[in-house]
Design a protein around this motif. Sequence first.
Motif, PDB file in Angstrom:
ATOM      1  N   ILE A   2      25.456  30.382 -10.896  1.00  0.00           N
ATOM      2  CA  ILE A   2      24.752  31.638 -10.575  1.00  0.00           C
ATOM      3  C   ILE A   2      23.594  31.355  -9.612  1.00  0.00           C
ATOM      4  O   ILE A   2      23.318  32.150  -8.713  1.00  0.00           O
ATOM      5  CB  ILE A   2      24.286  32.391 -11.857  1.00  0.00           C
ATOM      6  CG1 ILE A   2      23.545  33.698 -11.532  1.00  0.00           C
ATOM      7  CG2 ILE A   2      23.407  31.559 -12.740  1.00  0.00           C
ATOM      8  CD1 ILE A   2      24.401  34.893 -11.465  1.00  0.00           C
ATOM      9  N   LYS A   3      22.952  30.177  -9.787  1.00  0.00           N
ATOM     10  CA  LYS A   3      21.833  29.820  -8.920  1.00  0.00           C
ATOM     11  C   LYS A   3      22.307  29.702  -7.461  1.00  0.00           C
ATOM     12  O   LYS A   3      21.708  30.278  -6.549  1.00  0.00           O
ATOM     13  CB  LYS A   3      21.243  28.500  -9.414  1.00  0.00           C
ATOM     14  CG  LYS A   3      20.102  27.982  -8.595  1.00  0.00           C
ATOM     15  CD  LYS A   3      19.504  26.803  -9.318  1.00  0.00           C
ATOM     16  CE  LYS A   3      18.691  25.955  -8.400  1.00  0.00           C
ATOM     17  NZ  LYS A   3      17.843  25.037  -9.113  1.00  0.00           N
ATOM     18  N   GLU A   4      23.408  28.997  -7.250  1.00  0.00           N
ATOM     19  CA  GLU A   4      23.936  28.813  -5.896  1.00  0.00           C
ATOM     20  C   GLU A   4      24.375  30.168  -5.328  1.00  0.00           C
ATOM     21  O   GLU A   4      24.119  30.494  -4.173  1.00  0.00           O
ATOM     22  CB  GLU A   4      25.156  27.857  -5.898  1.00  0.00           C
ATOM     23  CG  GLU A   4      24.798  26.398  -6.131  1.00  0.00           C
ATOM     24  CD  GLU A   4      24.349  26.093  -7.561  1.00  0.00           C
ATOM     25  OE1 GLU A   4      24.831  26.761  -8.507  1.00  0.00           O
ATOM     26  OE2 GLU A   4      23.483  25.210  -7.750  1.00  0.00           O
ATOM     27  N   LYS A   8      22.697  32.035  -2.100  1.00  0.00           N
ATOM     28  CA  LYS A   8      23.537  32.424  -0.959  1.00  0.00           C
ATOM     29  C   LYS A   8      23.332  33.909  -0.640  1.00  0.00           C
ATOM     30  O   LYS A   8      23.191  34.295   0.521  1.00  0.00           O
ATOM     31  CB  LYS A   8      25.002  32.141  -1.304  1.00  0.00           C
ATOM     32  CG  LYS A   8      25.889  32.211  -0.111  1.00  0.00           C
ATOM     33  CD  LYS A   8      27.222  31.550  -0.360  1.00  0.00           C
ATOM     34  CE  LYS A   8      28.125  31.844   0.844  1.00  0.00           C
ATOM     35  NZ  LYS A   8      29.506  32.029   0.461  1.00  0.00           N
ATOM     36  N   ILE A   9      23.300  34.737  -1.680  1.00  0.00           N
ATOM     37  CA  ILE A   9      23.109  36.187  -1.473  1.00  0.00           C
ATOM     38  C   ILE A   9      21.764  36.424  -0.789  1.00  0.00           C
ATOM     39  O   ILE A   9      21.679  37.110   0.230  1.00  0.00           O
ATOM     40  CB  ILE A   9      23.209  36.942  -2.817  1.00  0.00           C
ATOM     41  CG1 ILE A   9      24.674  36.946  -3.300  1.00  0.00           C
ATOM     42  CG2 ILE A   9      22.665  38.376  -2.688  1.00  0.00           C
ATOM     43  CD1 ILE A   9      24.880  37.475  -4.708  1.00  0.00           C
ATOM     44  N   TYR A  10      20.686  35.838  -1.346  1.00  0.00           N
ATOM     45  CA  TYR A  10      19.352  36.098  -0.783  1.00  0.00           C
ATOM     46  C   TYR A  10      19.173  35.467   0.604  1.00  0.00           C
ATOM     47  O   TYR A  10      18.324  35.900   1.376  1.00  0.00           O
ATOM     48  CB  TYR A  10      18.263  35.615  -1.751  1.00  0.00           C
ATOM     49  CG  TYR A  10      18.066  36.529  -2.947  1.00  0.00           C
ATOM     50  CD1 TYR A  10      17.484  37.797  -2.795  1.00  0.00           C
ATOM     51  CD2 TYR A  10      18.463  36.144  -4.221  1.00  0.00           C
ATOM     52  CE1 TYR A  10      17.303  38.637  -3.889  1.00  0.00           C
ATOM     53  CE2 TYR A  10      18.287  36.985  -5.324  1.00  0.00           C
ATOM     54  CZ  TYR A  10      17.706  38.230  -5.144  1.00  0.00           C
ATOM     55  OH  TYR A  10      17.527  39.068  -6.223  1.00  0.00           O
ATOM     56  N   LYS A  72      15.361  30.923  -3.246  1.00  0.00           N
ATOM     57  CA  LYS A  72      15.285  31.752  -2.037  1.00  0.00           C
ATOM     58  C   LYS A  72      14.655  33.116  -2.376  1.00  0.00           C
ATOM     59  O   LYS A  72      13.824  33.627  -1.622  1.00  0.00           O
ATOM     60  CB  LYS A  72      16.699  31.928  -1.438  1.00  0.00           C
ATOM     61  CG  LYS A  72      16.718  32.675  -0.133  1.00  0.00           C
ATOM     62  CD  LYS A  72      15.996  31.917   0.982  1.00  0.00           C
ATOM     63  CE  LYS A  72      15.760  32.793   2.198  1.00  0.00           C
ATOM     64  NZ  LYS A  72      14.898  32.163   3.199  1.00  0.00           N
ATOM     65  N   ALA A  73      15.045  33.685  -3.517  1.00  0.00           N
ATOM     66  CA  ALA A  73      14.452  34.965  -3.937  1.00  0.00           C
ATOM     67  C   ALA A  73      12.945  34.797  -4.123  1.00  0.00           C
ATOM     68  O   ALA A  73      12.148  35.646  -3.702  1.00  0.00           O
ATOM     69  CB  ALA A  73      15.094  35.453  -5.238  1.00  0.00           C
ATOM     70  N   ILE A  74      12.552  33.683  -4.729  1.00  0.00           N
ATOM     71  CA  ILE A  74      11.123  33.426  -4.981  1.00  0.00           C
ATOM     72  C   ILE A  74      10.369  33.254  -3.662  1.00  0.00           C
ATOM     73  O   ILE A  74       9.266  33.764  -3.494  1.00  0.00           O
ATOM     74  CB  ILE A  74      10.961  32.204  -5.923  1.00  0.00           C
ATOM     75  CG1 ILE A  74      11.471  32.552  -7.334  1.00  0.00           C
ATOM     76  CG2 ILE A  74       9.513  31.706  -5.978  1.00  0.00           C
ATOM     77  CD1 ILE A  74      10.740  33.685  -8.043  1.00  0.00           C
ATOM     78  N   THR A 161      31.833  42.461  -8.806  1.00  0.00           N
ATOM     79  CA  THR A 161      31.199  43.365  -7.846  1.00  0.00           C
ATOM     80  C   THR A 161      31.662  43.000  -6.425  1.00  0.00           C
ATOM     81  O   THR A 161      32.133  41.887  -6.188  1.00  0.00           O
ATOM     82  CB  THR A 161      29.662  43.242  -7.918  1.00  0.00           C
ATOM     83  OG1 THR A 161      29.285  41.973  -7.345  1.00  0.00           O
ATOM     84  CG2 THR A 161      29.141  43.317  -9.336  1.00  0.00           C
ATOM     85  N   PRO A 162      31.482  43.926  -5.475  1.00  0.00           N
ATOM     86  CA  PRO A 162      31.919  43.628  -4.097  1.00  0.00           C
ATOM     87  C   PRO A 162      31.229  42.400  -3.498  1.00  0.00           C
ATOM     88  O   PRO A 162      31.775  41.776  -2.591  1.00  0.00           O
ATOM     89  CB  PRO A 162      31.525  44.893  -3.324  1.00  0.00           C
ATOM     90  CG  PRO A 162      31.481  45.976  -4.356  1.00  0.00           C
ATOM     91  CD  PRO A 162      31.026  45.325  -5.628  1.00  0.00           C
ATOM     92  N   ILE A 163      30.030  42.011  -4.007  1.00  0.00           N
ATOM     93  CA  ILE A 163      29.416  40.803  -3.424  1.00  0.00           C
ATOM     94  C   ILE A 163      29.766  39.540  -4.227  1.00  0.00           C
ATOM     95  O   ILE A 163      29.193  38.468  -4.026  1.00  0.00           O
ATOM     96  CB  ILE A 163      27.882  40.918  -3.231  1.00  0.00           C
ATOM     97  CG1 ILE A 163      27.154  41.248  -4.526  1.00  0.00           C
ATOM     98  CG2 ILE A 163      27.526  41.885  -2.135  1.00  0.00           C
ATOM     99  CD1 ILE A 163      25.633  41.095  -4.399  1.00  0.00           C
ATOM    100  N   GLY A 164      30.729  39.674  -5.138  1.00  0.00           N
ATOM    101  CA  GLY A 164      31.304  38.492  -5.797  1.00  0.00           C
ATOM    102  C   GLY A 164      30.691  38.099  -7.127  1.00  0.00           C
ATOM    103  O   GLY A 164      31.156  37.155  -7.759  1.00  0.00           O
ATOM    104  N   THR A 165      29.640  38.796  -7.569  1.00  0.00           N
ATOM    105  CA  THR A 165      29.064  38.446  -8.872  1.00  0.00           C
ATOM    106  C   THR A 165      29.938  39.062  -9.979  1.00  0.00           C
ATOM    107  O   THR A 165      30.577  40.093  -9.764  1.00  0.00           O
ATOM    108  CB  THR A 165      27.615  38.976  -9.003  1.00  0.00           C
ATOM    109  OG1 THR A 165      27.594  40.369  -8.683  1.00  0.00           O
ATOM    110  CG2 THR A 165      26.670  38.243  -8.083  1.00  0.00           C
TER     111      THR A 165
END
Length: 212
Positions: A2-4, A8-10, A72-74, A161-165
């Motif tokens: 989930i971290k990776e 990638k998303i952010y 990346k979010a942080i 979801t459409p973004i793969g999560t």
Amino acid sequence: MIKEQMNKIYSSIDLDNIPWNIETPPNILKDLISSAKLSPCKIIELGCGAGNYVRYFSKMGFDVTGVDISEKAIEIARELAQKAGVTCEFIAADALGDMSEIKSKYDFIYDLELLHHIFPEDRNKYIENVHKLLTSQGRYMSVCFSEASTQFGGVGKYRKTPIGTVLYFSSEEEIELLFGRLFHVVELKLVDIRGKHAVHKAIYALMKRKNG
Ligand SMILES: C[S@@+](CC[C@H](N)C(=O)[O-])C[C@H]1O[C@@H](n2cnc3c(N)ncnc32)[C@H](O)[C@@H]1O
């Protein structure tokens, strides 16, 4: 993993196109303050993403910390807070880890749509961490996707979801059972949460820490 995935998303999706990233706080957060259920104290958001609501609470006079598994979010959250001239703290940490990165205790903890990323086998560890971070009189609020939601195919406990999560859709009974072990459940209800593309059904729970 989930971290990776979140890094990638952010890193690759503009904030405007990240489905959950909405700068305006949802009514359930604003209502906590307007109804006087919550007044300035030391609080922490677990799974804070870009820190939109951390900045909101800081502006409302709270001493706020935001935590996310994605570095990346942080990084984004710190930049946005600095740009807005808001004082708050951000910590990169896994809410399923030992939480040694977090040294303080908090009067109020909330997660807004983090719990549906945490699957049933990991949820006890998660709520033990929340319990550990709260002061003895501390309270906790959680909001996660309800199985009554028609999002992402409309049926099934696990939905992609459409973004793969992949998200886990809970029932109110599951949530009451999960939290009841360590918290007094003060309020539990279905709420409508405004998403970027549609309104969805979520489970809102407000709790008080059990001691002893
Ligand atoms: C749906 S987003 C919600 C973000 C923010 N609360 C908001 O409403 O804008 C869920 C967030 O939880 C984070 N997350 C997922 N699993 C986590 C974990 N085990 N520990 C900490 N953060 C996690 C993700 O990186 C993501 O930023």
